[in-house]
Design a protein around this motif. Structure first.
Motif, PDB file in Angstrom:
ATOM      1  N   GLY A 144      40.237  48.123  35.872  1.00 41.52           N
ATOM      2  CA  GLY A 144      40.804  47.010  36.682  1.00 41.52           C
ATOM      3  C   GLY A 144      40.375  45.446  35.932  1.00 41.52           C
ATOM      4  O   GLY A 144      41.327  44.757  36.041  1.00 41.52           O
ATOM      5  N   LEU A 145      39.370  45.592  35.552  1.00 30.87           N
ATOM      6  CA  LEU A 145      38.858  44.323  34.950  1.00 30.87           C
ATOM      7  C   LEU A 145      39.574  43.958  33.603  1.00 30.87           C
ATOM      8  O   LEU A 145      40.042  42.835  33.297  1.00 30.87           O
ATOM      9  CB  LEU A 145      37.265  44.452  34.408  1.00 30.87           C
ATOM     10  CG  LEU A 145      36.611  42.940  34.121  1.00 30.87           C
ATOM     11  CD1 LEU A 145      36.701  41.983  35.407  1.00 30.87           C
ATOM     12  CD2 LEU A 145      35.214  43.159  33.740  1.00 30.87           C
ATOM     13  N   THR A 146      40.020  45.062  32.815  1.00 26.64           N
ATOM     14  CA  THR A 146      40.881  44.969  31.649  1.00 26.64           C
ATOM     15  C   THR A 146      42.018  44.408  31.875  1.00 26.64           C
ATOM     16  O   THR A 146      42.858  43.477  31.287  1.00 26.64           O
ATOM     17  CB  THR A 146      40.795  46.168  30.980  1.00 26.64           C
ATOM     18  OG1 THR A 146      39.322  46.684  30.677  1.00 26.64           O
ATOM     19  CG2 THR A 146      41.649  45.961  29.614  1.00 26.64           C
ATOM     20  N   ILE A 170      52.747  39.793  36.421  1.00 31.95           N
ATOM     21  CA  ILE A 170      52.140  39.626  37.783  1.00 31.95           C
ATOM     22  C   ILE A 170      52.113  41.019  38.267  1.00 31.95           C
ATOM     23  O   ILE A 170      50.853  41.210  38.958  1.00 31.95           O
ATOM     24  CB  ILE A 170      53.472  39.273  38.699  1.00 31.95           C
ATOM     25  CG1 ILE A 170      53.685  37.613  38.442  1.00 31.95           C
ATOM     26  CG2 ILE A 170      52.925  39.212  40.178  1.00 31.95           C
ATOM     27  CD1 ILE A 170      54.941  36.965  39.189  1.00 31.95           C
ATOM     28  N   VAL A 171      52.883  42.211  37.829  1.00 30.36           N
ATOM     29  CA  VAL A 171      52.198  43.468  38.415  1.00 30.36           C
ATOM     30  C   VAL A 171      51.155  43.879  37.959  1.00 30.36           C
ATOM     31  O   VAL A 171      50.337  44.692  38.373  1.00 30.36           O
ATOM     32  CB  VAL A 171      53.521  44.339  38.212  1.00 30.36           C
ATOM     33  CG1 VAL A 171      53.262  45.784  38.239  1.00 30.36           C
ATOM     34  CG2 VAL A 171      54.963  44.057  38.681  1.00 30.36           C
ATOM     35  N   VAL A 175      47.661  44.905  39.991  1.00 31.70           N
ATOM     36  CA  VAL A 175      47.001  46.150  39.907  1.00 31.70           C
ATOM     37  C   VAL A 175      45.600  46.024  39.418  1.00 31.70           C
ATOM     38  O   VAL A 175      44.974  47.017  39.926  1.00 31.70           O
ATOM     39  CB  VAL A 175      48.042  47.297  38.853  1.00 31.70           C
ATOM     40  CG1 VAL A 175      47.140  48.586  38.767  1.00 31.70           C
ATOM     41  CG2 VAL A 175      49.462  47.478  39.438  1.00 31.70           C
ATOM     42  N   GLY A 176      45.516  45.463  38.249  1.00 31.47           N
ATOM     43  CA  GLY A 176      44.040  45.163  37.847  1.00 31.47           C
ATOM     44  C   GLY A 176      43.276  44.665  39.078  1.00 31.47           C
ATOM     45  O   GLY A 176      42.190  45.126  39.273  1.00 31.47           O
ATOM     46  N   VAL A 177      43.569  43.640  39.628  1.00 29.41           N
ATOM     47  CA  VAL A 177      42.682  43.099  40.753  1.00 29.41           C
ATOM     48  C   VAL A 177      42.392  44.001  41.915  1.00 29.41           C
ATOM     49  O   VAL A 177      41.170  43.992  42.271  1.00 29.41           O
ATOM     50  CB  VAL A 177      43.544  41.739  41.387  1.00 29.41           C
ATOM     51  CG1 VAL A 177      42.550  41.360  42.562  1.00 29.41           C
ATOM     52  CG2 VAL A 177      43.459  40.660  40.199  1.00 29.41           C
TER      53      VAL A 177
END
Length: 569
Positions: A144-146, A170-171, A175-177
């Protein structure tokens, strides 16, 4: 918040062996045949599987190594809190939608936390019950951080069409956040359960102290890294941008400290623990009297209660939220009637409805406090960039307006670093103030100082004044993490004393359930902020409404505390 539970009926019932206890100078012996009822073998050898036998003493070094994972987790949390809104706005997310990213993770938490907590209780991995889940969630945090910090750069390199590139950026970033937030929230439960499984009661207190200390240090260092101008540094030119530099430090810190944590203290596998428990069923294993109850409940043995009542409680009372809340959560591993029921959102809602008024009022005030706190903290760096520094997050990345906005975000990170330091300092100041003004006054003062400080920041935006007033954020943070749980502990102590005076039976209401309901207010506050704040900013047309909303809710919380919170003298 992961709630641990046991389904006792799913396992074969062991035989009770003869048990000798000394009560008031008299030896009493009791035994139970095989096939007894579920309530008849509370102190059986089966309980040792779930931590009823005292683990060996752990050294200070081992406990510090175990707690380093909290430093890494809070370091990454600080990076997310500081940069999530600027990153989302920089990739083109509309202002009316940027708070919705905080809505998904807490909803998933309400649905999945009980499932993950129960699954970890029954994990039969050779590596232990908790560490496989910690490793899996740790890897998801890294993924997620990546995506969060590198998604824009990767999409820009792969997609040439500008409109399509913006949509995909944006997507990927969202998704990562969500993935990071989900994993970072969930990993705390298995980490605490891991500590409870492998440590004695005294070591749990010490371990939780190191967890709290390293959490504060991790947050301070995370904000400190975000506050530095990496874009013009050698690392910034080498890696491409300041976001890549921050990702490098975050991933390195998290990877190292997660690995150290996983190898800090050996964890016994569940299957091995069961076989060793069966083999030692005839030995004189001493059950822990302080953990012989079920999840958050009082003792079910009247004789045992009388014996323990004659022995003074020599355990020092912890003033930290972790010490109060998690010390009762550790009893969740014990198999009794209340622990047999799987804790779900429905059962928590039922517990909230049936709880006494003073507990319900405490939950409402906690909800108001966290709503105000999250309003400010999640969007503070964006407020600094747009309102204080007059920057524009939607401008071209090579423009002056965007550079000014980035500078405001960096200064905002310095403010959040001040918040982390002041929170740690105020937690010690509370100890000295407590005998003079009491818990309720401390509770009121934390909300009032935060409400007053944020109103001044919103009405009179100034760089120096804002950085000075960031210290009140730490006062609120320390208040939210300590005072409500200490009030619950005082309420429970009062109830126990009243029960002893009346000579009645113990209440079936558990401390753990009340702490669980209180902790759920944090997720509910996050849902409220995520659902409503973006629309509020869009209607007002300015981010200053974020800080003013935090001030308004906090001052409402002051009024609620003064009118409804009951203080036990």
């Amino acid at each position: 918040m992961t709630v641990l539970s046991e389904d006792q009926s799913a396992r074969p019932q062991p035989c009770r062996i003869a048990e000798t206890r000394k009560l008031d100078g008299t030896l009493h012996q009791s035994s139970t045949d095989c096939g007894g009822s579920k309530d008849d073998y509370m102190d059986s050898g089966e309980g040792a599987v779930f931590g009823a036998v005292e683990p060996p003493k752990r050294s200070r070094g081992r406990l510090i190594l175990h707690g380093l994972v909290m430093f890494g987790r809070e370091f990454c949390y600080a990076v997310e809190a500081a940069f999530v809104t600027p990153v989302l706005l920089s990739v083109g997310l509309p202002r009316s939608l940027y708070s919705l990213v905080w809505l998904i993770s807490p909803i998933l938490g309400f649905l999945l936390q009980p499932i993950i907590g129960s699954a970890s209780d029954y994990c039969r991995s050779r590596w232990g019950r908790r560490r496989p889940y910690i490793l899996a969630l740790g890897i998801l945090m890294l993924v997620g951080l990546t995506l969060f910090l590198n998604g824009d750069a990767v999409i820009s390199a792969l997609v040439s069409d500008r409109s399509l590139r913006s949509i995909w950026a944006i997507v990927v970033v969202m998704v990562g956040v969500v993935l990071f937030d989900f994993s970072a929230d969930f990993i705390d439960g298995p980490i605490k359960a891991y500590l409870f499984d492998v440590c004695s009661h005294q070591d749990k207190e010490r371990g939780l102290h190191y967890h709290a200390l390293l959490t504060g240090l991790g947050g301070a260092f995370g904000y400190l890294v975000g506050a530095m101008d990496w874009g013009h540094s050698l690392l910034g030119r080498l890696l491409g941008s300041e976001y890549q530099v921050i990702f490098f430090f975050s991933a390195l810190t998290w990877g190292i400290f997660l690995s150290v944590h996983l190898f800090s203290i050996p964890e016994e596998p569940l299957c091995k623990a069961r076989s060793s428990t069966d083999a030692s069923a005839t030995s004189a294993l001493r059950p822990l009297s302080s953990h012989s109850n079920g999840y958050g409940t009082l003792s079910k043995d009247p004789a045992g209660t009388a014996a323990r009542a004659s022995i003074p409680d020599i355990r020092p009372r912890s003033f930290s939220a972790l010490g109060e809340a998690n010390s009762v959560t550790s009893s969740a591993k014990q198999p009794n009637k209340e622990a047999q029921k799987r804790m779900t959102f429905r059962s928590l809602t039922k517990a909230f409805i049936s709880m006494p008024n003073h507990y319900r009022h405490l939950c409402v005030s906690h909800l108001l406090g966290w709503t105000a706190f999250l309003c400010n903290m999640l969007f503070f760096t964006d407020f600094m960039g747009q309102i204080i520094y007059k920057g524009n997050p939607y401008a071209e990345h090579n423009s002056t307006a965007y550079a000014v906005y980035e500078r405001g975000v960096e200064v905002g990170c310095w403010g959040l670093c001040i918040n982390a330091v002041s929170s740690a300092l105020y937690s010690y100041v509370q100890r000295f103030l407590l005998p003079y003004i009491g818990l309720k006054a401390l509770y009121f003062m934390g909300y009032f100082m935060f409400g007053l400080g944020t109103s001044l920041i919103g009405l009179f935006p100034d760089i120096v004044a804002t950085l000075i007033l960031c210290s009140v954020f730490g006062v609120m943070s320390s208040t939210l993490y300590t005072i409500p749980f200490n009030l619950i502990a005082e309420y429970k102590r009062e109830e126990e004393e009243q029960l002893k005076l009346r000579g009645g039976k113990d209440t079936e209401r558990g401390t753990g359930v009340d702490c669980a309901a209180l902790t759920c207010m944090v997720q509910l506050a996050q849902i409220i902020v995520g659902a409503g704040l973006g629309a509020l900013v869009n209607m007002a047309g300015s981010v200053v409404v974020v800080v003013l909303s935090a001030s308004t809710v906090s001052l409402l919380g002051c009024i609620f505390i003064a009118l409804f919170i009951r203080y036990v003298d």
